[in-house]
Design an enzyme around this catalytic site. Structure first.
Site, mmCIF file in Angstrom:
data_model
loop_
_atom_site.group_PDB
_atom_site.id
_atom_site.type_symbol
_atom_site.label_atom_id
_atom_site.label_comp_id
_atom_site.label_asym_id
_atom_site.label_seq_id
_atom_site.Cartn_x
_atom_site.Cartn_y
_atom_site.Cartn_z
ATOM 1 N N ARG A 19 0.839 -1.213 0.000
ATOM 2 C CA ARG A 19 0.000 0.000 0.000
ATOM 3 C C ARG A 19 0.869 1.255 0.000
ATOM 4 O O ARG A 19 0.549 2.246 -0.654
ATOM 5 C CB ARG A 19 -0.961 -0.019 1.201
ATOM 6 C CG ARG A 19 -1.982 1.106 1.145
ATOM 7 C CD ARG A 19 -3.083 0.957 2.182
ATOM 8 N NE ARG A 19 -2.589 1.093 3.541
ATOM 9 C CZ ARG A 19 -3.339 0.936 4.634
ATOM 10 N NH1 ARG A 19 -4.635 0.616 4.510
ATOM 11 N NH2 ARG A 19 -2.826 1.080 5.831
ATOM 12 N N LYS A 55 -2.620 6.985 1.232
ATOM 13 C CA LYS A 55 -2.418 7.286 2.657
ATOM 14 C C LYS A 55 -1.342 8.373 2.719
ATOM 15 O O LYS A 55 -0.159 8.100 2.936
ATOM 16 C CB LYS A 55 -2.005 6.002 3.395
ATOM 17 C CG LYS A 55 -2.349 6.043 4.875
ATOM 18 C CD LYS A 55 -2.318 4.656 5.461
ATOM 19 C CE LYS A 55 -2.254 4.685 6.971
ATOM 20 N NZ LYS A 55 -3.266 5.452 7.647
ATOM 21 N N GLU A 74 -16.216 6.520 5.985
ATOM 22 C CA GLU A 74 -15.434 5.847 7.037
ATOM 23 C C GLU A 74 -15.261 6.819 8.192
ATOM 24 O O GLU A 74 -15.759 7.948 8.147
ATOM 25 C CB GLU A 74 -14.084 5.419 6.473
ATOM 26 C CG GLU A 74 -13.274 6.608 5.952
ATOM 27 C CD GLU A 74 -11.950 6.228 5.337
ATOM 28 O OE1 GLU A 74 -11.412 5.164 5.682
ATOM 29 O OE2 GLU A 74 -11.450 7.009 4.516
#
Ligand code: PXG
Length: 303
Positions: free
Chosen positions: A54, A153, A186
């Site tokens: 990721r 991220k 979220e």
């Protein structure tokens, strides 16, 4: 007093008081960089390869070429944990654009900086895992795919920080962020799940969420137990009327929600599915992962 931490910066370990990066680093000046939060339990790093993948995907998406291989990055994580003699804890892995000049252009930065901090984390007190969190809806929306993909991220967490401020101001521990369409995306640092009539649901990645590694593990655990689990658009209504609600994240693990926007969830205590998945996750986290020390490596090879 505990020993000062040893922090990895660009291939070298420094005592925490000496672990410094330039004020001209674009990670600081522009939030230009990416990061990962990784847990290790009982001497093993949980889902290390997924976190490394990721990280490299996030870096690629922001056109940042990490100057070391994935294998070298994994070694840096393991070596930093070892250097601090830890068995249970949390790693913060940060890759910034590097030291540059004032001015946005990333092309003035020489080389990305790689920082690995191995420490401990405790997000919520144990009592919250027994009784559940209070959660509210925040007015700050999750940024859209059209600006920066929520799958990245990145070091720019300001909208999440703004939402967290709203949640705390409302007396809650966490805040739900909606997407531009008004669907549930979220929480500020966790993914969200609901259970109704024995079936589970969670928003899909296309709803504008971080593709959580804990979320993925919990989906696998729920399906292994035979639960139907759908990745579908959710509205606040589905949370208000759920039998159970829980959040997942590296820092939070699996944590129940007792109250959402003043509505009591179920009977106000963590439900049976949440309890099962909390236990399954704990078991998975404590028995799998990349070994940090030789004894664990030998045990893993022998089993
Ligand atoms: N959504 C967002 C926006 C996150 O930042 C998650 C979901 C859960 O993903 P993982 O892969 O961890 O299951 C995250 C990750 C903190 C903190 O201090 C939170 C995260 C990472 C690091 C620190 O609350 N969240």
């Amino acid at each position: 007093m505990s020993q000062p931490l040893k922090i990895h910066i660009d291939g070298h370990l420094h005592d925490e008081a000496e672990a410094k990066i330039s004020v001209f680093d674009h990670g600081l000046l522009y939030g230009d960089g990416v990061f990962e939060g990784i847990r290790f339990y009982c001497g093993r790093v949980f889902r290390l390869d997924e976190h490394i993948d990721r990280l490299y995907d996030s870096a690629k998406a922001i056109h940042l070429k990490i100057p070391i291989s994935r294998h070298e990055m994994s070694r840096a994580v393991v070596d930093t944990i070892r250097a601090n003699d830890l068995r249970d804890g949390y790693v913060r892995l940060v890759v910034t654009r590097g030291t540059g000049t004032l001015g946005l252009s990333p092309y003035r930065c020489e080389r990305p900086s790689i920082i690995v901090i191995a420490s401990t984390i405790s997000l919520y007190p144990e009592e919250k895992y027994e009784h559940g969190l209070t959660v509210v809806t925040c007015s700050t929306r999750r940024p859209t795919h059209a600006s920066l993909s929520p799958s990245v991220k990145s070091l720019n967490y300001l909208s999440n920080v703004m939402a967290k401020i709203e949640a705390i101001a409302a007396g809650a521990e966490e805040g739900v962020m909606l997407n531009e369409a008004g669907h549930v995306a979220e929480c500020t640092g966790d993914n969200i799940f609901v259970a109704k009539d024995g079936k589970l649901a969670t928003p899909p990645v296309s709803a504008g969420i971080l593709d959580g590694i804990t979320r993925k593990a919990v989906i696998e655990l729920a399906r292994a137990r035979g639960y139907e689990l759908r990745e579908v658009e959710l509205t606040r209504y589905e949370i208000y009327t759920a039998d159970e609600v829980f959040l997942t994240g590296t820092a939070a693990e699996v944590v129940p929600v007792a109250k959402y926007d003043e509505r009591v969830i179920g009977d106000g205590t963590p439900g049976p599915i949440t309890r099962e998945l909390m236990a399954d996750f704990r078991n998975l986290a404590q028995t799998t992962g990349t070994p940090i020390y030789e004894t664990e490596a030998a045990a893993a090879a022998a089993s």
